[in-house]
Write a protein that holds these residues in place. Structure first.
Motif, PDB file in Angstrom:
ATOM      1  N   ASP A  81      -9.157  51.951  27.134  1.00 21.64           N
ATOM      2  CA  ASP A  81      -9.047  53.407  26.992  1.00 21.64           C
ATOM      3  C   ASP A  81     -10.176  53.984  26.141  1.00 21.64           C
ATOM      4  N   VAL A  82     -10.486  53.305  25.048  1.00 27.80           N
ATOM      5  CA  VAL A  82     -11.565  53.777  24.164  1.00 27.80           C
ATOM      6  C   VAL A  82     -12.890  53.803  24.927  1.00 27.80           C
ATOM      7  N   GLU A  83     -13.175  52.740  25.650  1.00 30.48           N
ATOM      8  CA  GLU A  83     -14.432  52.679  26.402  1.00 30.48           C
ATOM      9  C   GLU A  83     -14.438  53.692  27.544  1.00 30.48           C
ATOM     10  N   PHE A  84     -13.309  53.861  28.210  1.00 36.97           N
ATOM     11  CA  PHE A  84     -13.234  54.835  29.304  1.00 36.97           C
ATOM     12  C   PHE A  84     -13.461  56.250  28.773  1.00 36.97           C
ATOM     13  N   GLU A  85     -12.853  56.567  27.639  1.00 36.62           N
ATOM     14  CA  GLU A  85     -13.076  57.886  27.033  1.00 36.62           C
ATOM     15  C   GLU A  85     -14.535  58.070  26.623  1.00 36.62           C
ATOM     16  N   ARG A  86     -15.153  57.019  26.114  1.00 42.68           N
ATOM     17  CA  ARG A  86     -16.553  57.106  25.701  1.00 42.68           C
ATOM     18  C   ARG A  86     -17.467  57.416  26.882  1.00 42.68           C
ATOM     19  N   ARG A  87     -17.111  56.897  28.035  1.00 42.92           N
ATOM     20  CA  ARG A  87     -17.977  57.036  29.209  1.00 42.92           C
ATOM     21  C   ARG A  87     -17.623  58.241  30.083  1.00 42.92           C
ATOM     22  N   THR A  88     -16.656  59.024  29.698  1.00 45.95           N
ATOM     23  CA  THR A  88     -16.246  60.183  30.487  1.00 45.95           C
ATOM     24  C   THR A  88     -16.120  61.401  29.578  1.00 45.95           C
ATOM     25  N   VAL A  89     -15.985  62.560  30.207  1.00 44.03           N
ATOM     26  CA  VAL A  89     -15.772  63.799  29.452  1.00 44.03           C
ATOM     27  C   VAL A  89     -14.501  64.459  29.982  1.00 44.03           C
ATOM     28  N   PRO A  90     -13.845  65.275  29.151  1.00 45.24           N
ATOM     29  CA  PRO A  90     -12.616  65.931  29.605  1.00 45.24           C
ATOM     30  C   PRO A  90     -12.870  66.866  30.788  1.00 45.24           C
ATOM     31  N   ASP A  91     -11.927  66.925  31.686  1.00 48.51           N
ATOM     32  CA  ASP A  91     -11.967  67.852  32.812  1.00 48.51           C
ATOM     33  C   ASP A  91     -11.114  69.059  32.450  1.00 48.51           C
ATOM     34  N   PRO A  92     -11.726  70.223  32.315  1.00 46.91           N
ATOM     35  CA  PRO A  92     -10.948  71.408  31.923  1.00 46.91           C
ATOM     36  C   PRO A  92     -10.162  72.022  33.076  1.00 46.91           C
ATOM     37  N   GLY A  93     -10.203  71.408  34.230  1.00 43.99           N
ATOM     38  CA  GLY A  93      -9.575  71.966  35.427  1.00 43.99           C
ATOM     39  C   GLY A  93      -8.060  71.898  35.434  1.00 43.99           C
ATOM     40  N   TRP A  94      -7.514  72.301  36.537  1.00 46.51           N
ATOM     41  CA  TRP A  94      -6.081  72.361  36.767  1.00 46.51           C
ATOM     42  C   TRP A  94      -5.484  70.961  36.800  1.00 46.51           C
ATOM     43  N   MET A  95      -4.294  70.801  36.239  1.00 48.16           N
ATOM     44  CA  MET A  95      -3.617  69.508  36.190  1.00 48.16           C
ATOM     45  C   MET A  95      -2.365  69.551  37.077  1.00 48.16           C
ATOM     46  N   SER A  96      -2.206  68.556  37.926  1.00 48.21           N
ATOM     47  CA  SER A  96      -1.029  68.497  38.779  1.00 48.21           C
ATOM     48  C   SER A  96       0.121  67.829  38.044  1.00 48.21           C
ATOM     49  N   GLU A  97       1.333  67.977  38.569  1.00 48.42           N
ATOM     50  CA  GLU A  97       2.486  67.290  37.981  1.00 48.42           C
ATOM     51  C   GLU A  97       2.305  65.780  38.037  1.00 48.42           C
ATOM     52  N   TRP A  98       1.713  65.290  39.112  1.00 47.95           N
ATOM     53  CA  TRP A  98       1.525  63.852  39.284  1.00 47.95           C
ATOM     54  C   TRP A  98       0.636  63.268  38.200  1.00 47.95           C
ATOM     55  N   THR A  99      -0.392  63.998  37.785  1.00 48.26           N
ATOM     56  CA  THR A  99      -1.329  63.473  36.801  1.00 48.26           C
ATOM     57  C   THR A  99      -1.039  63.941  35.378  1.00 48.26           C
ATOM     58  N   ALA A 100      -0.003  64.698  35.173  1.00 46.25           N
ATOM     59  CA  ALA A 100       0.275  65.280  33.857  1.00 46.25           C
ATOM     60  C   ALA A 100       0.358  64.231  32.755  1.00 46.25           C
TER      61      ALA A 100
END
Length: 111
Positions: A81-100
């Motif tokens: 998780d730490v490495e995945f967060e380091r290599r990605t940026v937050p998506d400010p877009g719409w969130m579905s119930e499935w991915t909440a």
């Protein structure tokens, strides 16, 4: 990972996933993290399979594992998780119930 954890994972895979689901999920991240810098992609031999799918499988395993095995696997997942967060940026877009409840689906990969 201990032998006891591996045995518990096999039981969870038999009841809730499929054989080797956790090993495949871990290998997806290992493969992706071999890329340099912040670049992330999934294995070339699995088109349409995202590494986030692997994180979903790890979450299922963590949900059903007994406490000791959950802690053991959880240490690996925490590093992922730490490495995945380091290599990605937050998506400010719409969130579905499935991915909440799945924060890893709401990250954007840099190319």
């Amino acid at each position: 990972m201990t032998a006891r954890t591996r045995a518990a994972i096999r039981r969870v895979e038999a009841d809730h996933l499929w054989p080797d689901a956790v090993a495949v999920a871990l290998s997806r991240f290992e493969w992706a993290f071999k890329e340099p810098g912040r670049y992330l992609s999934g294995p070339g031999d699995s088109p349409g399979i995202e590494i986030e799918d692997g994180r979903d499988d790890l979450e299922v395993a963590l949900l059903y594992l007994p406490a000791g095995a959950r802690a053991d696997l959880g240490r690996l997942v925490e590093r992922i998780d730490v490495e995945f967060e380091r290599r990605t940026v937050p998506d400010p877009g719409w969130m579905s119930e499935w991915t909440a409840g799945r924060w890893w689906w709401w990250r954007i990969r840099e190319r």
